[in-house]
Design a protein around this motif. Sequence first.
Motif, PDB file in Angstrom:
ATOM      1  N   VAL A  29       0.903  -1.150   0.000  1.00 47.16           N
ATOM      2  CA  VAL A  29       0.000   0.000   0.000  1.00 47.16           C
ATOM      3  C   VAL A  29       0.940   1.196   0.000  1.00 47.16           C
ATOM      4  CG1 VAL A  29      -1.764   1.282   1.239  1.00 47.16           C
ATOM      5  CG2 VAL A  29      -1.801  -1.199   1.278  1.00 47.16           C
ATOM      6  N   TYR A  30       1.088   1.822  -1.161  1.00 45.85           N
ATOM      7  CA  TYR A  30       2.094   2.872  -1.302  1.00 45.85           C
ATOM      8  C   TYR A  30       1.909   3.933  -0.225  1.00 45.85           C
ATOM      9  CZ  TYR A  30       5.221   6.234  -3.387  1.00 45.85           C
ATOM     10  OH  TYR A  30       6.256   7.097  -3.596  1.00 45.85           O
ATOM     11  N   PRO A  31       2.923   4.333   0.488  1.00 42.11           N
ATOM     12  CA  PRO A  31       4.354   4.098   0.371  1.00 42.11           C
ATOM     13  C   PRO A  31       4.892   2.989   1.271  1.00 42.11           C
ATOM     14  CG  PRO A  31       4.014   5.875   1.890  1.00 42.11           C
ATOM     15  CD  PRO A  31       2.654   5.402   1.452  1.00 42.11           C
ATOM     16  N   PHE A  32       4.044   2.030   1.681  1.00 39.70           N
ATOM     17  CA  PHE A  32       4.478   0.969   2.576  1.00 39.70           C
ATOM     18  C   PHE A  32       4.453  -0.380   1.880  1.00 39.70           C
ATOM     19  CE2 PHE A  32       2.186   3.933   5.543  1.00 39.70           C
ATOM     20  CZ  PHE A  32       3.324   4.488   6.081  1.00 39.70           C
ATOM     21  N   ARG A  33       5.427  -1.222   2.227  1.00 44.02           N
ATOM     22  CA  ARG A  33       5.419  -2.634   1.859  1.00 44.02           C
ATOM     23  C   ARG A  33       5.335  -3.386   3.175  1.00 44.02           C
ATOM     24  NH1 ARG A  33       9.464  -6.842   1.294  1.00 44.02           N
ATOM     25  NH2 ARG A  33       8.670  -8.412  -0.130  1.00 44.02           N
ATOM     26  N   VAL A  34       4.377  -4.289   3.273  1.00 41.89           N
ATOM     27  CA  VAL A  34       4.144  -5.014   4.510  1.00 41.89           C
ATOM     28  C   VAL A  34       4.420  -6.495   4.283  1.00 41.89           C
ATOM     29  CG1 VAL A  34       2.430  -5.619   6.252  1.00 41.89           C
ATOM     30  CG2 VAL A  34       2.403  -3.358   5.213  1.00 41.89           C
ATOM     31  N   VAL A  35       5.262  -7.073   5.157  1.00 42.42           N
ATOM     32  CA  VAL A  35       5.524  -8.503   5.158  1.00 42.42           C
ATOM     33  C   VAL A  35       5.019  -9.016   6.502  1.00 42.42           C
ATOM     34  CG1 VAL A  35       7.275 -10.301   4.975  1.00 42.42           C
ATOM     35  CG2 VAL A  35       7.592  -8.150   3.765  1.00 42.42           C
ATOM     36  N   LEU A  95       1.456 -12.498  15.586  1.00 41.22           N
ATOM     37  CA  LEU A  95       1.678 -11.902  14.278  1.00 41.22           C
ATOM     38  C   LEU A  95       3.016 -11.174  14.278  1.00 41.22           C
ATOM     39  CD1 LEU A  95       0.449 -11.135  11.473  1.00 41.22           C
ATOM     40  CD2 LEU A  95      -0.518  -9.133  12.601  1.00 41.22           C
ATOM     41  N   SER A  96       3.848 -11.488  13.302  1.00 33.51           N
ATOM     42  CA  SER A  96       5.098 -10.757  13.082  1.00 33.51           C
ATOM     43  C   SER A  96       4.919  -9.933  11.825  1.00 33.51           C
ATOM     44  CB  SER A  96       6.273 -11.720  12.904  1.00 33.51           C
ATOM     45  OG  SER A  96       6.444 -12.496  14.053  1.00 33.51           O
ATOM     46  N   VAL A  97       5.279  -8.641  11.908  1.00 27.99           N
ATOM     47  CA  VAL A  97       5.044  -7.727  10.798  1.00 27.99           C
ATOM     48  C   VAL A  97       6.300  -6.898  10.546  1.00 27.99           C
ATOM     49  CG1 VAL A  97       3.625  -5.842   9.937  1.00 27.99           C
ATOM     50  CG2 VAL A  97       2.613  -7.536  11.427  1.00 27.99           C
ATOM     51  N   ALA A  98       6.640  -6.713   9.279  1.00 27.29           N
ATOM     52  CA  ALA A  98       7.678  -5.773   8.865  1.00 27.29           C
ATOM     53  C   ALA A  98       7.010  -4.725   7.983  1.00 27.29           C
ATOM     54  CB  ALA A  98       8.781  -6.480   8.089  1.00 27.29           C
ATOM     55  N   ILE A  99       7.155  -3.457   8.364  1.00 26.96           N
ATOM     56  CA  ILE A  99       6.609  -2.362   7.569  1.00 26.96           C
ATOM     57  C   ILE A  99       7.799  -1.603   6.985  1.00 26.96           C
ATOM     58  CG2 ILE A  99       5.163  -0.312   7.560  1.00 26.96           C
ATOM     59  CD1 ILE A  99       3.779  -1.420  10.048  1.00 26.96           C
ATOM     60  N   LYS A 115      -2.486   6.584   5.052  1.00 20.74           N
ATOM     61  CA  LYS A 115      -1.929   5.406   4.393  1.00 20.74           C
ATOM     62  C   LYS A 115      -1.727   4.257   5.379  1.00 20.74           C
ATOM     63  CE  LYS A 115      -1.452   7.078   0.232  1.00 20.74           C
ATOM     64  NZ  LYS A 115      -2.013   6.479  -0.971  1.00 20.74           N
ATOM     65  N   MET A 116      -1.287   4.581   6.608  1.00 20.08           N
ATOM     66  CA  MET A 116      -1.111   3.533   7.620  1.00 20.08           C
ATOM     67  C   MET A 116      -2.464   2.940   8.001  1.00 20.08           C
ATOM     68  SD  MET A 116       1.028   1.726   9.385  1.00 20.08           S
ATOM     69  CE  MET A 116       2.592   2.579   9.457  1.00 20.08           C
ATOM     70  N   SER A 117      -3.501   3.767   8.015  1.00 19.95           N
ATOM     71  CA  SER A 117      -4.845   3.275   8.297  1.00 19.95           C
ATOM     72  C   SER A 117      -5.264   2.248   7.243  1.00 19.95           C
ATOM     73  CB  SER A 117      -5.832   4.439   8.330  1.00 19.95           C
ATOM     74  OG  SER A 117      -7.137   3.989   8.474  1.00 19.95           O
ATOM     75  N   LYS A 118      -5.070   2.573   5.966  1.00 21.36           N
ATOM     76  CA  LYS A 118      -5.387   1.636   4.889  1.00 21.36           C
ATOM     77  C   LYS A 118      -4.552   0.360   5.008  1.00 21.36           C
ATOM     78  CE  LYS A 118      -6.693   5.034   1.400  1.00 21.36           C
ATOM     79  NZ  LYS A 118      -6.333   5.636   0.115  1.00 21.36           N
TER      80      LYS A 118
END
Length: 129
Positions: A29-35, A95-99, A115-118
């Motif tokens: 979700v631009y500008p974030f990539r979430v793994v 849950l492990s998350v990389a932003i 954007k973080m909300s989305k």
Amino acid sequence: MKKTFTKEERLCSKRKIDSLFYSGSSFIVYPFRVVYLLDKTPEGPSPVQVIISVSKRRFRRAHDRNRIKRLMREVYRLQKNELLYEEVAKLSLNLSVAIQYVGKEELDFELLYGKMSKTLKQLANAISS
């Protein structure tokens, strides 16, 4: 629940980080990539652990990277309880998350907040399905 971002909520274990990037799922979700990676066995003090990163290739100066990371931590901290923690608590998972910030320019707080909300809504939908 308090709106804090404690040490227990930060992903620091090298073993968990390696498994996250090796076998995790991702979306952008631009500008974030979430793994993200779901773990069925509850372990650790926090149900969600997060790592936040900004590329050195895109932002050469450390003060630029640090400012973006500071803004990302703040917008995550303000929204995590309503959007993410409720969904994880329902499923009783870890849950492990990389932003990762993948944008080319530094954005202001209000835009990052939206954007973080989305991003967190999409992450909650991804883990519930």
